[in-house]
Design a protein around this motif. Sequence first.
Motif, PDB file in Angstrom:
ATOM      1  N   GLY A 233      55.957  53.747  63.245  1.00 35.07           N
ATOM      2  CA  GLY A 233      54.843  53.213  62.479  1.00 35.07           C
ATOM      3  C   GLY A 233      55.012  51.784  62.045  1.00 35.07           C
ATOM      4  N   PHE A 234      56.144  51.149  62.359  1.00 32.78           N
ATOM      5  CA  PHE A 234      56.354  49.734  62.008  1.00 32.78           C
ATOM      6  C   PHE A 234      56.313  48.880  63.267  1.00 32.78           C
ATOM      7  CE2 PHE A 234      58.834  45.909  61.572  1.00 32.78           C
ATOM      8  CZ  PHE A 234      58.327  45.370  60.401  1.00 32.78           C
ATOM      9  N   TYR A 235      55.578  47.763  63.201  1.00 32.82           N
ATOM     10  CA  TYR A 235      55.447  46.859  64.344  1.00 32.82           C
ATOM     11  C   TYR A 235      55.469  45.407  63.878  1.00 32.82           C
ATOM     12  CZ  TYR A 235      53.615  51.030  66.723  1.00 32.82           C
ATOM     13  OH  TYR A 235      53.455  52.297  67.237  1.00 32.82           O
ATOM     14  N   PHE A 236      56.154  44.570  64.630  1.00 29.49           N
ATOM     15  CA  PHE A 236      55.947  43.129  64.541  1.00 29.49           C
ATOM     16  C   PHE A 236      54.793  42.778  65.475  1.00 29.49           C
ATOM     17  CE2 PHE A 236      60.603  43.306  63.674  1.00 29.49           C
ATOM     18  CZ  PHE A 236      60.582  42.727  62.404  1.00 29.49           C
ATOM     19  N   ALA A 237      53.969  41.815  65.071  1.00 29.35           N
ATOM     20  CA  ALA A 237      52.869  41.364  65.930  1.00 29.35           C
ATOM     21  C   ALA A 237      52.687  39.865  65.761  1.00 29.35           C
ATOM     22  CB  ALA A 237      51.574  42.103  65.582  1.00 29.35           C
ATOM     23  N   GLY A 238      51.994  39.265  66.724  1.00 30.68           N
ATOM     24  CA  GLY A 238      51.770  37.829  66.656  1.00 30.68           C
ATOM     25  C   GLY A 238      53.032  37.059  66.970  1.00 30.68           C
ATOM     26  N   ILE A 239      53.063  35.822  66.508  1.00 34.54           N
ATOM     27  CA  ILE A 239      54.178  34.946  66.865  1.00 34.54           C
ATOM     28  C   ILE A 239      55.506  35.456  66.315  1.00 34.54           C
ATOM     29  CG2 ILE A 239      53.952  33.372  64.903  1.00 34.54           C
ATOM     30  CD1 ILE A 239      54.446  31.082  66.966  1.00 34.54           C
ATOM     31  N   LYS A 240      55.472  36.224  65.221  1.00 38.59           N
ATOM     32  CA  LYS A 240      56.732  36.762  64.703  1.00 38.59           C
ATOM     33  C   LYS A 240      57.345  37.757  65.676  1.00 38.59           C
ATOM     34  CE  LYS A 240      58.977  38.489  60.550  1.00 38.59           C
ATOM     35  NZ  LYS A 240      58.819  38.806  59.109  1.00 38.59           N
ATOM     36  N   SER A 241      56.526  38.437  66.443  1.00 38.96           N
ATOM     37  CA  SER A 241      57.062  39.388  67.419  1.00 38.96           C
ATOM     38  C   SER A 241      57.840  38.682  68.520  1.00 38.96           C
ATOM     39  CB  SER A 241      55.921  40.206  68.039  1.00 38.96           C
ATOM     40  OG  SER A 241      55.137  39.418  68.923  1.00 38.96           O
ATOM     41  N   TYR A 242      57.600  37.390  68.701  1.00 41.11           N
ATOM     42  CA  TYR A 242      58.301  36.611  69.731  1.00 41.11           C
ATOM     43  C   TYR A 242      59.642  36.075  69.249  1.00 41.11           C
ATOM     44  CZ  TYR A 242      54.637  36.407  73.318  1.00 41.11           C
ATOM     45  OH  TYR A 242      53.756  36.709  74.319  1.00 41.11           O
ATOM     46  N   GLY A 243      59.995  36.337  67.989  1.00 43.52           N
ATOM     47  CA  GLY A 243      61.274  35.854  67.484  1.00 43.52           C
ATOM     48  C   GLY A 243      61.368  34.349  67.560  1.00 43.52           C
ATOM     49  N   ARG A 244      62.333  33.870  68.321  1.00 40.60           N
ATOM     50  CA  ARG A 244      62.535  32.421  68.453  1.00 40.60           C
ATOM     51  C   ARG A 244      61.877  31.840  69.703  1.00 40.60           C
ATOM     52  NH1 ARG A 244      68.353  30.588  66.081  1.00 40.60           N
ATOM     53  NH2 ARG A 244      68.577  32.165  64.445  1.00 40.60           N
ATOM     54  N   ALA A 245      61.252  32.679  70.513  1.00 35.78           N
ATOM     55  CA  ALA A 245      60.631  32.191  71.749  1.00 35.78           C
ATOM     56  C   ALA A 245      59.358  31.415  71.434  1.00 35.78           C
ATOM     57  CB  ALA A 245      60.323  33.353  72.683  1.00 35.78           C
TER      58      ALA A 245
END
Length: 457
Positions: free
Chosen positions: A366-378
Motif C-alpha cells: 500500500g506504499f508507493y513512491f511516485a513522480g520524480i521522487k520515485s526516480y531517486g537520483r536519476a
Amino acid sequence: MTEPKTVAVIGAGPVGLAAAAHVLERGMTPIVFEAGAEVGHAIRQWGHVQLFSPWEYNVDRAAGRLLEATGWNSPAPDQYPTGSELVERYLEPLATKTPLKSHILTSSKVTDISRQGFDKLKTKGRDLAPFEIHYQNTGYPEGLGERVARADAVIDASGTWASPNPAGANGLAAIGEKEAAGKIAYAMPDVLGADRARYAGKTVAVLGAGHSAIGTLTDLARLKAEAPGTEVIWLLRGADPAKAFGGGANDKLAARGELGVAFAALVAAGDIKVEPAFQTTHISLENGGLRIAAGSACCGRKIVADELIVATGFRPDLAFVRELRIQLDPAIECPIALAPLIDPNEHSCGTVRPHGARELAQDEPGFYFAGIKSYGRAPTFLMITGYEQLRSITAQIAGDHDAAGRVELVLPETGVCSRSSADVTTCCGGPAPTVDNACCVADAVAKQDGKSGCGCS
C-alpha cells in the motif's frame, strides 16, 4: 458495506494533485499533504522557467476531467507553459475549483510515517494495520502543530526540490561549501528577473551539465549582453561538453532540442567560458568572492568567481519513511524494479519506458513512491510518466489489477542525447560543420584553453 479506502498523498504538485484526482475517480478518499503554504510550492520557486513539454503532456487525464466539469478553459495543447503558468492555469484551478479543494491540507509537512501499532520489526498482521502519518502544521511553532492522520494507502509524491545535490564531485558537500553558503545558490535562480541584481556585473560560475544548468547558463549569457562586467563560467564534471547539447532537431520535445542548439552556439561563440573535467573538491571565501578548486586546496585547478550556482540535480529525502519497510536500489535510491529502466549510466532522455504499480511496489503493502521522487537520483523524469504511474497505482489500490497492469502511455522520443568522440574526429576531418555540431564546440573549448582547434567555422 465496506468504507471506501482513504489514500494519503504527500505533495500537492502536478503529480500529487493528479494522484488525488485518480483516487477520487476510483471512488476512494484522498488526503493531500502539502508542506508549502500553497499548492505547487516547489514549482513556484522556478516559475520563470519554461517547460520543455507543451500543455498536451502536462495535464493529467483524470485531473483534466475534473477541471472540464467546472467549465475550465484548457490551454492550447501545443503551447509551452512556464512554471508560473502551470500553477496559475492548471494547479490552482484544480485545487480550488474542483472537489479536490476539500481534500488538500497546505502548510502541512509530513514528518514520519508508520503502521498504527507496528514498528518496523513487527510483521504479523502488519498489512492489515492502517498507515499512521505524523505531520506538522507549519503555521505553529515546532511541536505545537503536530497532527496525526490515518490512511489505507500512501503515495509519496513529495518530489526532490528541497534536497539538491551538493557541489562536491564525490556526492558530498565540497570542503568549505557550507561556510560559503551565502555565495552559493542551487538549481535555477531567476538570473534575469528576481535575482538579477545578485548576478549582474559579476563573474558567475555554474556547476552542472543537465538542462537546469544549460538553461541558467543561457540566461546568464543574455545577462552578460545586457550588463557590462558579467562573466559566465561553466564548470563541467565531464570531459565532453557536447554531451550536454541534446538531440537538436531530432529531439521530439522541440523546446529542449532548441535549447541545446542555442546553448552550443553560445559556447562556440565564446560567450561562456568552459572548464571541462572540473571535479570540485574545495570552496572558500576569498576577497569577497569564491575560490573554487578541483583537486587539492592549495595546488589543484582553481577558478575565482563572485557567485556559484550549483545545478547538479537532486536526491530524495527519505527521512520520514525510515519506519517503513522500503527497498531501494543502492545507487539510484529508487524502487529496485525500476532501477534498470532509469539508470542514467545506461539510459538518457527517451529510453525509459512507461511503468506503473508493479515496478513501484514496496515490501510495505500500500506504499508507493511516485513522480520524480520515485526516480531517486536519476534525472530522466517526464511529468507524463508520473501521470501514468498514478493511473496504475490508484488502480492497484482500488483492486483493479487488470488496469494496473496495462500501459496506457506512449512517450515521445527525445532524440539523440550525446555525441561520441568519433563524431568529433569525423567532423574535424570533413567540411566546416554547423554551429550545433560537437566539433565546433570542441574547437571553441580548445581555443579557450590556448590550444589550436580543428578549424571549424
